[in-house]
Design a protein around this motif. Structure first.
Motif, PDB file in Angstrom:
ATOM      1  N   ASP A   8      39.917  38.883  45.624  1.00 15.73           N
ATOM      2  CA  ASP A   8      37.931  38.758  44.400  1.00 15.73           C
ATOM      3  C   ASP A   8      38.190  40.329  44.089  1.00 15.73           C
ATOM      4  O   ASP A   8      38.532  41.342  44.533  1.00 15.73           O
ATOM      5  CB  ASP A   8      37.432  37.851  44.515  1.00 15.73           C
ATOM      6  N   SER A   9      36.648  40.916  43.139  1.00 16.42           N
ATOM      7  CA  SER A   9      36.588  41.891  43.192  1.00 16.42           C
ATOM      8  C   SER A   9      36.192  43.214  43.927  1.00 16.42           C
ATOM      9  O   SER A   9      36.760  44.444  44.983  1.00 16.42           O
ATOM     10  CB  SER A   9      35.294  41.773  42.132  1.00 16.42           C
ATOM     11  N   THR A  38      45.545  39.309  41.913  1.00 17.73           N
ATOM     12  CA  THR A  38      44.308  38.969  41.018  1.00 17.73           C
ATOM     13  C   THR A  38      44.620  38.762  39.627  1.00 17.73           C
ATOM     14  O   THR A  38      45.341  38.212  39.053  1.00 17.73           O
ATOM     15  CB  THR A  38      43.696  39.891  40.884  1.00 17.73           C
ATOM     16  N   THR A  42      39.440  40.505  37.299  1.00 13.75           N
ATOM     17  CA  THR A  42      38.524  41.111  38.291  1.00 13.75           C
ATOM     18  C   THR A  42      38.867  42.642  38.004  1.00 13.75           C
ATOM     19  O   THR A  42      38.104  43.310  38.593  1.00 13.75           O
ATOM     20  CB  THR A  42      40.064  40.097  39.651  1.00 13.75           C
ATOM     21  N   LEU A  96      39.018  32.805  39.130  1.00 13.60           N
ATOM     22  CA  LEU A  96      39.663  33.263  40.182  1.00 13.60           C
ATOM     23  C   LEU A  96      40.340  32.031  41.113  1.00 13.60           C
ATOM     24  O   LEU A  96      41.384  31.971  41.304  1.00 13.60           O
ATOM     25  CB  LEU A  96      39.182  33.729  41.043  1.00 13.60           C
TER      26      LEU A  96
END
Length: 130
Positions: A8-9, A38, A42, A96
């Protein structure tokens, strides 16, 4: 089947910033043939202010960055509706999660937000806090 590791980020930001734990996890996954990935969304959300653009390009060249198709957006919208979540706040997590649900198993997501992604991904995806 080796499986998939999704970032994720926060996971991606930590990879950009050479966080020892995330770098080690990603390197081990790559060495084991596990797909590291990803989403294009993201990459927009990840912290890149303190990171040289060459570092960002290098990191992204080593992982799969998935484009967001209409099909993925539709799957993400269904996850939002199912979880009674609003897209304004949870759209990127939902995208995601849609990718995680479709990725080759076993799937692990590295995230700073385990509660929301657990809800969106369901029990088949391992959620790991970073």
């Amino acid at each position: 089947m080796p499986g998939t590791l999704l970032l994720d980020s926060e996971g991606l930001s930590k990879l950009y910033l050479k966080d020892r734990v995330v770098v080690t996890l990603v390197q081990a996954a790559l060495e084991e043939g596990i797909r590291v990935a990803t989403t294009a969304m993201t990459t927009l959300e990840a912290d890149y202010e303190r990171v040289h653009p060459a570092r960002i390009r290098w990191v992204l060249s080593r992982i799969d960055v998935h484009d967001i198709t209409k099909s993925v957006a539709d799957q993400a919208a269904a996850l939002l509706r199912g979880g009674h979540l609003h897209g304004h706040k949870y759209a990127i997590d939902a995208v995601l999660a849609a990718l995680a649900r479709a990725a080759p198993a076993p799937v692990t997501v590295l995230t700073s937000d385990p509660e929301d992604l657990t809800l969106l991904c369901g029990p088949a995806v391992v959620i790991t806090k970073v």
